[in-house]
Each structure stands twice: as structure tokens, then as C-alpha cells.
Design a protein around this motif. Structure first.
Motif, PDB file in Angstrom:
ATOM      1  N   CYS B 164       0.834  -1.204   0.000  1.00 47.18           N
ATOM      2  CA  CYS B 164       0.000   0.000   0.000  1.00 47.18           C
ATOM      3  C   CYS B 164       0.871   1.257   0.000  1.00 47.18           C
ATOM      4  O   CYS B 164       0.582   2.224  -0.711  1.00 47.18           O
ATOM      5  CB  CYS B 164      -0.920   0.014   1.213  1.00 47.18           C
ATOM      6  N   ASN B 165       1.947   1.233   0.792  1.00 51.11           N
ATOM      7  CA  ASN B 165       2.836   2.393   0.833  1.00 51.11           C
ATOM      8  C   ASN B 165       3.499   2.645  -0.512  1.00 51.11           C
ATOM      9  O   ASN B 165       3.633   3.791  -0.949  1.00 51.11           O
ATOM     10  CB  ASN B 165       3.915   2.200   1.903  1.00 51.11           C
ATOM     11  N   ALA B 166       3.903   1.553  -1.164  1.00 52.59           N
ATOM     12  CA  ALA B 166       4.537   1.694  -2.473  1.00 52.59           C
ATOM     13  C   ALA B 166       3.566   2.318  -3.463  1.00 52.59           C
ATOM     14  O   ALA B 166       3.918   3.235  -4.216  1.00 52.59           O
ATOM     15  CB  ALA B 166       4.999   0.320  -2.972  1.00 52.59           C
ATOM     16  N   LEU B 167       2.328   1.831  -3.436  1.00 55.08           N
ATOM     17  CA  LEU B 167       1.314   2.374  -4.340  1.00 55.08           C
ATOM     18  C   LEU B 167       1.070   3.855  -4.040  1.00 55.08           C
ATOM     19  O   LEU B 167       0.917   4.669  -4.961  1.00 55.08           O
ATOM     20  CB  LEU B 167       0.010   1.583  -4.215  1.00 55.08           C
ATOM     21  N   THR B 168       1.055   4.192  -2.745  1.00 58.51           N
ATOM     22  CA  THR B 168       0.842   5.590  -2.366  1.00 58.51           C
ATOM     23  C   THR B 168       1.981   6.459  -2.898  1.00 58.51           C
ATOM     24  O   THR B 168       1.748   7.513  -3.509  1.00 58.51           O
ATOM     25  CB  THR B 168       0.755   5.728  -0.835  1.00 58.51           C
ATOM     26  N   ASP B 169       3.213   5.999  -2.674  1.00 59.47           N
ATOM     27  CA  ASP B 169       4.378   6.746  -3.161  1.00 59.47           C
ATOM     28  C   ASP B 169       4.305   6.951  -4.665  1.00 59.47           C
ATOM     29  O   ASP B 169       4.582   8.031  -5.190  1.00 59.47           O
ATOM     30  CB  ASP B 169       5.674   5.988  -2.823  1.00 59.47           C
ATOM     31  N   PHE B 170       3.932   5.884  -5.343  1.00 59.77           N
ATOM     32  CA  PHE B 170       3.801   5.905  -6.789  1.00 59.77           C
ATOM     33  C   PHE B 170       2.822   7.000  -7.212  1.00 59.77           C
ATOM     34  O   PHE B 170       3.118   7.847  -8.058  1.00 59.77           O
ATOM     35  CB  PHE B 170       3.302   4.525  -7.232  1.00 59.77           C
ATOM     36  N   ALA B 171       1.659   6.985  -6.566  1.00 64.06           N
ATOM     37  CA  ALA B 171       0.619   7.961  -6.901  1.00 64.06           C
ATOM     38  C   ALA B 171       1.094   9.381  -6.613  1.00 64.06           C
ATOM     39  O   ALA B 171       0.893  10.295  -7.414  1.00 64.06           O
ATOM     40  CB  ALA B 171      -0.650   7.652  -6.115  1.00 64.06           C
ATOM     41  N   VAL B 172       1.780   9.543  -5.476  1.00 64.64           N
ATOM     42  CA  VAL B 172       2.236  10.882  -5.080  1.00 64.64           C
ATOM     43  C   VAL B 172       3.283  11.402  -6.058  1.00 64.64           C
ATOM     44  O   VAL B 172       3.264  12.561  -6.473  1.00 64.64           O
ATOM     45  CB  VAL B 172       2.794  10.850  -3.637  1.00 64.64           C
ATOM     46  N   THR B 173       4.191  10.515  -6.487  1.00 56.74           N
ATOM     47  CA  THR B 173       5.250  10.908  -7.406  1.00 56.74           C
ATOM     48  C   THR B 173       4.691  11.430  -8.725  1.00 56.74           C
ATOM     49  O   THR B 173       5.191  12.394  -9.297  1.00 56.74           O
ATOM     50  CB  THR B 173       6.177   9.712  -7.688  1.00 56.74           C
ATOM     51  N   PHE B 174       3.646  10.781  -9.222  1.00 56.68           N
ATOM     52  CA  PHE B 174       3.157  11.143 -10.545  1.00 56.68           C
ATOM     53  C   PHE B 174       2.090  12.216 -10.541  1.00 56.68           C
ATOM     54  O   PHE B 174       1.649  12.653 -11.580  1.00 56.68           O
ATOM     55  CB  PHE B 174       2.669   9.894 -11.276  1.00 56.68           C
TER      56      PHE B 174
END
Lengths: 374, 341
Positions: B164-174
């Protein structure tokens, strides 16, 4: 106490997990004040029968009726006031005192927040006292011994004030003294409070002594249902458990292994229970032996019958007949050693004295039986 | 014994309430601008005044402290409920990945709203967090049916959290936007920037869930002896379990929606409280956990903002420092108890 009415009735039920039938065609009736014990081999379905009655497993067909009403038609609360259980689940009661654990039994009687009234507390105290655990009330449940835990769990079940008490192998981890205490207590509960007790036991001798009725389960089916004297007769128990390597003697309440067959090497002159230690020693050493002449009502008889390769018997209450003496002589002659465990002889076993003298004459008598055989 | 036990309970509650009052006063007075206790009192009880000190207290420190109080309590109770549900002493919303799931959903909704430019009501954030929490909870439930050992359950929870954290980071980055900084701050866990409206919303949700939890304390106490016994005592297992899931998810979601994921409070506080009260009775431990969680989070938030002032730490950093050792202590204690039986 009204002991006439039926508290628990199984009406040909089948039950199991995920629609797969584990036990089938289970029927019995249990009256107030009676103790019913389920016996049968491991994995036969005893626990499944018990869990079905406690409504922990769904019925597939048939019915289980407690106090006149099907277990499935009762609300959880109704059922909780009628049946309490002691299961094999190992419980972890973190930071709970024994009183707390026993007090959990008051659950079906307390209000919304589960506060205990003075009366509730008294009932819990009484239950702890009854099982002899009142001095443990303040002790931490996770720090007491297995035996004490079982007592406290029984107190919990008693505090629930059930009409039916259901126990799954309650004595398995108890020492013999506690086993007796436990089962005596169950009898007392049945007698004094009219509670119907249903339990499973592995200790057949205790099941025989403490049960009013027995239900024998094998391969998920109820094979027999009846009183101990009917169930514990003949070779039925040996058959129920599928004992291949020996035999269960219902009279003595113990199992004996099968004898070593072959040419007897030792002849034991015994009687009155004196020869049993020698039989056991020979059996452990793997030496086939013959023994005689043993009366059929002699204490040595069951062990001799189970362990001896050859056994010469005499009818109960009669002097040893001539033909029995003669065949004993014949077999004794073929043995290398003779052991006589008798020190005195009487009218009925006079022939055994003759056997002993004969053995002495032919120099086969092992005199120091304490040394031999090892 | 009976007597000494209730004395212990009263003593425990007194300690927690005193600590709570003390910490509340401290967090109102201590900060980048020092305000005296007398001034704080005047602002609290003296009504309107326009000076900057009273404005700092009324608009910044008061809501922030109340948020720590309410959300810290909510998080601890969520932890206690989860420990009861999984019969696992080191379960909690953070280690089981429930907070991270809630965070993922909230982040998605935030990014979406920033792109579309619509106004985000805190209710929507709570709903998103609740959905995320439930989703993770259900995933964990699937695992819990398959794993035998309590450590395996925790590991699967931690893994879900990482995903979930990875997905969140991914979303935040883009989703680059000026406001992402704000989102980033929130995603590390912080009580700062809480408004009075937020306080009102979180208070309503938490109060609702707390009443529900206290009402569940009787079946929870039966459930502590195991499912079979609970059932025999008259607990309707299925509805009970569903309620437990809903309540713990709601509490965890509420915390995540307003303050982001905060670590270890859910595990550590219930254990500390059980030790303080020498009891595990839900009727005592649920309210006590709430108070304990309030104290714990108020204290940690105070440290987070004063320790390296004016630089502010994320509150999760501080809670981890104090919370993680408790988890280790709990495991050691369990091991000791197992070896003695």
C-alpha cells in the motif's frame, strides 16, 4: 430431584464439516442425573458428536434435542443456560485470575455490560469451592498447572448452571488421583443437581466404572448404546477398538498384549495372583512359556490366558482334574525350566504340589525365583 | 483481593487522568512561542480576546492537542479490538497494514480532488479511509484463515502495508502539484494543521465507535477464552466478529483520515494499560486504552514539535521510538510464559 425426564436426545443425526458427513446415524437418550460416556478409537467422531450437541457444528440431518427443543431452534442465550462445555481447546487467558475465568460462566445471566451481581459472585465462589479450587481464585490462570486449569474450567462450566454438562476428554491430562476426583465430582453433580453429563473418555476402566450409559462410536457411526455391563462384555471392546496386538479384558479393565507363540521354554506353576510378575518378566524377555494348572476363577487366569503360549486350566471351585494334571506334566517335561511361584498348596490345587515335586525330581525346578528369569 | 483490585482500577484511572490534564496544559503552553499557564487559562475560560497568544492557543494548539487526544485514544482502542479479534497480542492497525490501506485510499482521493479541483470535505476522507481499511482487513482475514502462526499473520500484514505504501508513493510521485507537499507531510503522520471542524468530526466518529466498543466489552470478554467457549456462553459469533471488524476499521480509518498513519500506538498502549491495571477486562481496558492512547499521543506530539524546534518531527517517528520496544517486551514475555507451562 426429578430424574425421569429426558434432558438430551439425539434423533439419528448426522453432522460434519462443509456438508461432508463425519458422524452419521447418532441416536441416544440421556435422562437427568445420568452420566453418558462416548468411547471409541481415535478419530472415530466422538468430538464431532459432542460439538454437534453443543451446536458448534451444524446438523446435516436428524436432530439433537435439549430440554425438549432442537439445538438449532434455540437462541444462543437459551442454549447457553442449558448446556455448558469443557473442551480440549487450550485457552490463553491473558492477565485473568482463576476467578475471572470461572466467572465467565455467568455470561448468559449478566446484563448488557456483563457486571457480576453479588449473587453471581457467590455462585462462582461456590463452583470454585466445589472443584476444590477456591484457594486459587486470585491466582493467575496462566500460571497454574494443567490439572488445576481443568478444575477451574470445570468450575466455569458449573457456574453456568447448566442442565446438561458436556466434556470432551476431560481427564486426559490429569494424574490418576485427579482423574478419580474429577469423575467423582461429575457423579456428584449428576446425583445432587440432576445434571445430565455427556463426556468422551479414553480411559476405558474409568468409563466402565463411572458411566450409566455408554455410546460406542466407530468410523463415525454409533455402533452400540447401553449400560456398562452390556458394553463391557465378551470381546466387544477389543472389536470396537480393532485391537490386533492383544485383547481388552473387560473384567479387569485392562488390555493385555498377545502371547509369544512357539515351543514353551519355561513352565510356570502358579495360582492366586502369585505368577503375574513372572508372566510379565517372561513376556518382556520374549520367552514363550506355558503355565498351569490355573483355575478359571484364579487371579492369575486373565494374565495367563493373554500371555502364555500354553495354558492348562481347571474348572472353578473344583479340585484339579486328573487329565489336566497329566497334560500339564507332558508340557512341563518339554520345557527347559520350571518356576513355581506357590509357597503353600491347598485341597483344590493339590495337583500343583505334585507337579512341583516332579519338577524337583527331574532337576528342572528353578528354586530362586527372585533371580530368575531376568 | 477484590478490594485491592478495584483500588488498582481507581488508581489507574486517576493516574491516566492526571497525566492527561498535565500533558494537555503543557502542550498548550510549550512551543515556539511560550505562553504562561495563567494566560492559557485566561484564554480557555475568559472568553474572547484578540491577542496573538490567545489566538495561538485557540486556533492552533488547542485543536492540535485535542486531535492528539482523540485520535491517540481511537488508535489504542482500535489496537485492542484487533488484538482480541485475532487473538494475537502484537496485532494493531499499523502492523496489519490497515493504516496503510486507509492511507492509500485517502491519498488517491486527495490527488483526484486536487486534479479536479473540487473541495474535499473531511467526511469524504474518512469514508475513503474506511474503505481502504476494510479492504486491507478483508485481505488480512483471507490470510488469517490460512496461516497458523501469529508471526505469519503479522508478516503478511506488514507486507500488505509495504504494498500500500509503495502504491501511495507511486501515486504521489506522478501527481505533481504544489499541494503535494502537504499530502506528503500528512502521509508521514502528523497532528498539525487540525481545524476545529476536523476536531468536531473526529470527536463525533470516535465517540460513536467508542460507545459501540464499550457495548461490545461483554462478548469480547467471553471471546478472550476462545471462540468455542464464547459460542457456548451465548455469543453470536458471526455478527460479533463483523461488528469488531467494522469498529476497529472505523477507528483506524478516522485516525488515518485526519492525521495519517501513526505507528505502534495500537499495539503498545493496550499492553501498557493492561500492565498498569493488572487486568485484561475489556470493560476496564477499553476506556483505559483510550485515556492511555491520549496520554501517549499527546506526549509524543509534544516531543515531536519541541525536541528539535523549530524543526518538527513526524509524530510516527516518536511513537515508534517508544512503541516498538513495548512490542519486543510483549513477545519476550509471551515466550517466557510459554516456557513455564
Amino acid at each position: 430431584m426429578n430424574t425421569d425426564h429426558i434432558l438430551l436426545e439425539a434423533k439419528s443425526f448426522s453432522a460434519g464439516y462443509r456438508k461432508q458427513i463425519v458422524v452419521d446415524d447418532i441416536s441416544f437418550t440421556l435422562h437427568a442425573g445420568e452420566v453418558l460416556t462416548l468411547i471409541g478409537p481415535n478419530g472415530a467422531g466422538k468430538s464431532t458428536v459432542l460439538k454437534t450437541i453443543a451446536n458448534q457444528i451444524d446438523l446435516i440431518s436428524g436432530d439433537a434435542v435439549i430440554c425438549g427443543k432442537s439445538v438449532q431452534e434455540q437462541t444462543e442465550k437459551e442454549l447457553a443456560r442449558q448446556i455448558s462445555v469443557l473442551l480440549t481447546d487450550r485457552i490463553t487467558a491473558e492477565r485473568m485470575s482463576c476467578f475471572d475465568v470461572a466467572a465467565a460462566g455467568r455470561y448468559p445471566y449478566t446484563g448488557l455490560l456483563g457486571m457480576l451481581s453479588e449473587q453471581d459472585k457467590q455462585i462462582v465462589q461456590d463452583a470454585l469451592k466445589m472443584v476444590g479450587a477456591d484457594d486459587l481464585a486470585d491466582a493467575s490462570f496462566s500460571w497454574i498447572s494443567d490439572g488445576q486449569r481443568q478444575s477451574v474450567m470445570l468450575a466455569r462450566a458449573i457456574a453456568q448452571e447448566p442442565k446438561v454438562l458436556l466434556l470432551d476428554e476431560p481427564t486426559s491430562y490429569l494424574d490418576i488421583s485427579r482423574k478419580l476426583d474429577f469423575l467423582c465430582l461429575l457423579r456428584k453433580l449428576a446425583r445432587e443437581r440432576g445434571i445430565a453429563v455427556i463426556q468422551s473418555l479414553h480411559e476405558l476402566d474409568l468409563a466402565q466404572r463411572f458411566s450409566d450409559k455408554l455410546l460406542c462410536i466407530r468410523d463415525g457411526k454409533a455402533q452400540r448404546f447401553g449400560t456398562p455391563d452390556i458394553i463391557f462384555s465378551g470381546d466387544y471392546i477389543t472389536e470396537l477398538y480393532g485391537i490386533r496386538n492383544g485383547r481388552y479384558d473387560p473384567l479387569y479393565g485392562t488390555a493385555e498384549p498377545s502371547a509369544y507363540t512357539g515351543q514353551p521354554q519355561v513352565f510356570v506353576i502358579g495360582g492366586g495372583g502369585t505368577a503375574i510378575p513372572v508372566y510379565r518378566k517372561l513376556y518382556r524377555a520374549g520367552i514363550p512359556f506355558a503355565t498351569g494348572v490355573i483355575h478359571e476363577n484364579d487371579l492369575d487366569y486373565p494374565a495367563a490366558k493373554a500371555l502364555a503360549a500354553d495354558l492348562i486350566t481347571a474348572p472353578s471351585f473344583e479340585p484339579i482334574p486328573e487329565d489336566a494334571f497329566r497334560s500339564a506334566c507332558e508340557i512341563m517335561m518339554q520345557c527347559e525350566t520350571v518356576i513355581c511361584t506357590l509357597e503353600a498348596f491347598g485341597t483344590m490345587n493339590h495337583a500343583n504340589q505334585k507337579l512341583r515335586n516332579l519338577a524337583e525330581q527331574i532337576n528342572k525346578l528353578q528354586t530362586d525365583i527372585k533371580k530368575q528369569p531376568s | 483481593m477484590e478490594h485491592s483490585r478495584s483500588a488498582r482500577t481507581v488508581f489507574g484511572f486517576c493516574i491516566l487522568i492526571l497525566l492527561l490534564i498535565g500533558l494537555l496544559l503543557l502542550s498548550l503552553t510549550v512551543g515556539s512561542s511560550r505562553i504562561s499557564a495563567a494566560e492559557a487559562f485566561r484564554t480557555l475560560f475568559g472568553g474572547e480576546s484578540g491577542d496573538s497568544a490567545s489566538r495561538i492557543i485557540r486556533d492552533i494548539r488547542m485543536p492540535r492537542s485535542l486531535a492528539a487526544l482523540i485520535l491517540g485514544g481511537a488508535l489504542s482502542v482500535a489496537g485492542f479490538l484487533l488484538q482480541c479479534f485475532f487473538r494475537n497480542p502484537i496485532a494493531g492497525p499499523f502492523v496489519l497494514g490497515i493504516s496503510s490501506g486507509a492511507k492509500l485510499c485517502v491519498a488517491m482521493v486527495m490527488i483526484l480532488s486536487l486534479q479536479q479541483g473540487f473541495f474535499l470535505h473531511s467526511g469524504i476522507l474518512v469514508l475513503a479511509a474506511f474503505a481502504g481499511a476494510l479492504l486491507c482487513m478483508l485481505t488480512i482475514l483471507v490470510f488469517s484463515g490460512k496461516v497458523q502462526h501469529m508471526a505469519q499473520l503479522i508478516i503478511s500484514g506488514v507486507m500488505i502495508g509495504y504494498i500500500c505504501n509503495a502504491l501511495t508513493d507511486f501515486a504521489v510521485t506522478f501527481a505533481d502539484d504544489a499541494n503535494i507537499v502537504n499530502l506528503h507531510n500528512w502521509s508521514r503522520g502528523s497532528f498539525s494543521g487540525t481545524s476545529w471542524a476536523d476536531v468536531r468530526d473526529m470527536a463525533i466518529i470516535t465517540a460513536f465507535a467508542m460507545i459501540g466498543s464499550v457495548l461490545l466489552s461483554k462478548p469480547i470478554s467471553a471471546y478472550q477464552l476462545g471462540e468455542s467457549y464464547a459460542k457456548n456462553m451465548g455469543v453470536r459469533i458471526k455478527p460479533f466478529r463483523i461488528l469488531l471488524i467494522l469498529l476497529s476499521s472505523l477507528l483506524a480509518a478516522c485516525v488515518t483520515a485526519f492525521a495519517g498513519p501513526i505507528s505502534f500506538v495500537g499495539i503498545a498502549v493496550p499492553h501498557l494499560v493492561k500492565g498498569l491495571f493488572r487486568s485484561a477486562k475489556p470493560l476496564i481496558i477499553i476506556p483505559a486504552s483510550f485515556l492511555g492512547g491520549s496520554v501517549f499521543c499527546l506526549g509524543c506530539d509534544l516531543l515531536a514539535r519541541t525536541l528539535f524546534s523549530p524543526q518538527e518531527l513526524s509524530v510516527s517517528t516518536v511513537t515508534a521510538v517508544f512503541g516498538a520496544p513495548v512490542v519486543i517486551a510483549v513477545m519476550l514475555r509471551r515466550e517466557k510464559e510459554r516456557s513455564r507451562t
